[in-house]
Design an enzyme around this catalytic site. Structure first.
Site, PDB file in Angstrom:
ATOM      1  N   CYS A 174       1.294  -1.342   0.128  1.00 48.14           N
ATOM      2  CA  CYS A 174      -0.081   0.400  -0.034  1.00 48.14           C
ATOM      3  C   CYS A 174       0.431   1.187  -0.493  1.00 48.14           C
ATOM      4  O   CYS A 174       0.226   2.960  -0.368  1.00 48.14           O
ATOM      5  CB  CYS A 174      -0.906   0.183   1.602  1.00 48.14           C
ATOM      6  N   HIS A 304      -2.598   7.395   6.230  1.00 49.44           N
ATOM      7  CA  HIS A 304      -3.406   6.647   5.426  1.00 49.44           C
ATOM      8  C   HIS A 304      -4.218   5.833   6.064  1.00 49.44           C
ATOM      9  O   HIS A 304      -5.375   6.017   5.058  1.00 49.44           O
ATOM     10  CB  HIS A 304      -2.447   5.298   6.406  1.00 49.44           C
ATOM     11  N   HIS A 339      -9.528   2.318   0.144  1.00 49.60           N
ATOM     12  CA  HIS A 339      -8.264   2.263   0.221  1.00 49.60           C
ATOM     13  C   HIS A 339      -8.218   1.833  -1.716  1.00 49.60           C
ATOM     14  O   HIS A 339      -8.495  -0.037  -2.381  1.00 49.60           O
ATOM     15  CB  HIS A 339      -7.971   1.240   0.904  1.00 49.60           C
TER      16      HIS A 339
END
Lengths: 412, 274
Positions: A174, A304, A339
């Site tokens: 990620c 994040h 995400h």
């Protein structure tokens, strides 16, 4: 028989070179596609209106869960628009996303491209797994799995865009997007490319949904970053690209500067974030050192903020330990877009530039009651930040990776 | 960008036929027959490593190559050591296994999914050796290994790391054998391989008393000459032979040339024996 090297000298750590503001890498153009639409302005307006791009998606169903997951899927209207914008659209959706944002970003950056040899332009493409649409088709044995890899995908995109310089794929879970942007910046610093397109691309596939469900990371509804009731993340599709140029090459005013970056590894666990966020703290401190800044110079953190219990708690601790009680305004964009995995770093850096240039942050969607152990300043409505000069974006991923980037106002 | 001399101070590798590295005093040895079963940890190292049995094939090869560098498990953590991995196909074998597990009752396997992420391999290495510096996983096709060395050079020259483990690893696994016709020749006949070198500035090596094996010089942007192309696998294999002092390769020369062909450009690394 074993001849171990002596323990490396850890006390002679080289200092990060400080990048002076006038020597910072410039972001000269950018574009993105996400579940909220096509183009920076469209997505930005939608964020300010509080629209959520996460919807239950019927095909997002795994073998052990009968309800559909919420996800940030690209709307059909956007696919139809892409078909009018790029040649050979419709054959491969990952490629369509990549070529569309790349084409638009290069078009916007044409003042920088004029007179530049295509061999001086590079492409760094980030994604967790590359073109997984291609891989899933392989179930029928056509085409072969040899062609789905990230580098093959990146090369295909580079050819479509007329890019003839260095081409690299980056796969760092990620954190891939921010890692790709920092690699692109180093290619410019080292003189290997004059301009580099850093791009993140991710299109939802059953492979990734099954994967994240297998480790129980997915939320039952739209994700709720930093909220007391958060229970996991929502995945989203998207693509973003930024054209980077050296500070010496400034035919027009840039959009923003990349002042510093860093990447660290927790070296503690493959999937769980380090307790206390020591690795993220180190990455933030190193990025600030490279930028020659103090924590108090940062006016906004693009967190994040996945909405998982452990990630959000770890981030809260890391920010508190670096910034203290005066932690800057911190927001997650995952509540709007989900995400976007390997594309998240680039997409959220683009939206951070929008925050920087508008001196305004959208609300952090999904937060009702703060549910982390440290105090945070998370906006629950759109909030002006009049004196904003520097933004910090952080991304964390499996494999223990932490990536941080400091973005600043362009130097006139 | 600083312009310090960069050297290679250790190497390690394992492929379908041989393994070797600094841990073995620079020796290269033949792998026991049947590479897959022969990839037992005890073959390569006397130092215990309990997690080895959990690793996928890509990480297994990578871990063996890094172990053969001869690095200790660092204490305190190495925050100035970078780790860059280049891989052409990543963990294709485990990708196929995970995809199959998706159709089983209970859904996809979490253990398999973890290793479908290419950088999980670097996470395992970081944990074993306590390396907390920059870590990147690059994919550049058959040039992935050399791209990793190049990125290591950049990280050191930009001051982001004092040393870097540059690793090239690929492991397609035996399941992909059925697609041999579509595969690059280098991958078709091997289940996997991993090659790595430790690079650092000469000054840094001297400070910690490490003996340089070779020096690196670089030249960028030459026009690509397709007639001289060697696959990255072959080039790295030649490099390991060179570093081990084996005389079969380039016996009269004290330099090896590695050519990185990315798109229309060809960059060169000259490795000089120290």
């Amino acid at each position: 028989m074993h001849s171990e090297l002596p323990i490396a000298d850890n006390h002679t750590k080289e200092r990060h070179q400080v990048i002076l503001p006038e020597k910072a890498i410039n972001i000269v153009s950018m574009d993105l596609i996400a579940s909220l639409g096509l183009g920076c302005e469209t997505v930005w307006s939608s964020l300010l209106e509080g629209n959520c791009g996460l919807k239950p998606i019927p095909w997002m169903q795994t073998n052990d869960k009968q309800d559909a997951f919420y996800g940030g899927e690209i709307p059909q209207s956007v696919w139809e628009e892409l078909a009018t914008l790029i040649p050979e659209a419709g054959k491969n959706r990952s490629r369509d996303l990549a070529v569309a944002v790349g084409q638009s970003t290069l078009k916007q950056g044409r003042a920088w491209l004029d007179g530049t040899d295509p061999r001086e332009i590079g492409l760094v493409l980030s994604s967790i797994k590359g073109d997984m649409n291609h891989f899933e088709d392989f179930r029928q044995d056509v085409p072969s799995p040899w062609h789905y890899d990230l580098f093959g995908f990146a090369n295909d995109v580079a050819k479509s865009l007329g890019i003839g310089g260095p081409v690299l794929g980056v796969s760092n879970a990620c954190a891939s997007g921010l890692v790709a942007m920092s690699l692109a910046a180093r290619l410019i610093q080292s003189g290997e490319a004059r301009l580099v397109l850093a791009m993140g691309v991710e299109n939802l596939t059953r492979f990734m949904i099954e994967g994240f469900q297998s480790i129980r990371s997915l939320s039952t509804g739209p994700c709720r970053p930093f909220d007391k009731t958060r229970d996991g993340m929502s995945i989203g599709s998207g693509a973003g690209s930024v054209l980077l140029a050296s500070a010496d090459h400034r035919p027009e005013s840039a959009l923003a500067t990349i002042n510093g970056w860093s990447c660290t590894n927790d070296a503690t666990h493959i999937t769980a974030p380090a307790k206390g966020g020591a690795g993220l703290q180190a990455a933030i401190r190193q990025a600030l050192a490279m930028a020659g800044l103090q924590p108090s110079d940062i006016g906004y953190i693009n967190a994040h903020g996945t909405g998982t219990v452990f990630n959000d708690e770890m981030e809260a601790q890391a920010y508190y330990k670096v910034f203290g009680p005066n932690v800057p305004i911190t927001a997650s964009l995952k509540g709007y877009l989900g995400h976007t995995l390997g594309a998240a770093g680039v997409i959220e850096a683009i939206l951070s530039v929008m925050v920087l240039n508008n001196k305004l942050t959208p609300a952090s969607l999904g937060l009702s009651e703060l549910g982390v152990g440290q105090p945070m300043r998370i906006p629950t409505e759109n909030t002006a930040i009049p004196d904003l000069r520097y933004v910090l974006s952080s991304k964390v991923g499996f494999g223990g990776i932490n990536a941080v980037m400091v973005l600043g106002e362009p130097v006139s | 960008m600083n312009s310090e001399n960069i050297i290679i101070s250790a190497f390690g590798f394992a492929d379908a036929t041989n393994y070797g590295g600094s841990l073995l005093g620079g020796a290269i040895k033949p792998l026991p027959p049947d590479p897959f079963n022969g990839l037992r940890w005890e073959t390569f190292s006397e130092r215990s490593y309990k997690r080895y049995g959990r690793l996928d094939i890509l990480t297994s090869y990578a871990m063996v190559a890094v172990e053969l560098l001869g690095l200790p498990a660092f204490e305190p953590a190495q925050s100035d050591m970078a780790l860059v991995m280049g891989t052409g196909k990543g963990c294709l074998a485990v990708d196929l296994d995970f995809r199959d597990s998706m159709d089983q009752e209970g859904g996809g396997s979490p253990l398999l999914f973890m290793y479908t992420l290419h950088n999980a391999c670097m996470g395992e290495i970081a944990i074993r050796y306590n390396i907390t510096g920059p870590n990147l996983c690059l994919m550049a096709g058959e040039e992935s290994g050399l791209s990793a060395i190049w990125e290591g050079l950049r990280l050191i020259r930009c001051g982001e790391a004092a040393s870097c483990i540059c690793l090239a690893a690929d492991a397609v696994g035996d399941r992909t054998g059925m697609h041999k016709n579509a595969a690059p020749a280098d991958y078709a006949d091997s289940r996997g391989s991993a090659h790595c070198v430790l690079i650092e500035s000469a000054k840094h090596a001297a400070r910690r008393g490490a003996k340089p094996l070779a020096g690196i010089r670089e030249s960028k942007g030459d026009t690509c000459n397709a007639t001289q192309e060697l696959s990255c696998e072959t080039q790295l294999s030649n490099l390991q032979q060179f570093l081990s002092g084996k005389q079969e390769y380039n016996s009269r020369d004290s330099r090896i040339e590695l050519r990185l062909n990315l798109y229309h450009r060809s960059d060169l690394l000259y490795i000089d024996r120290c």
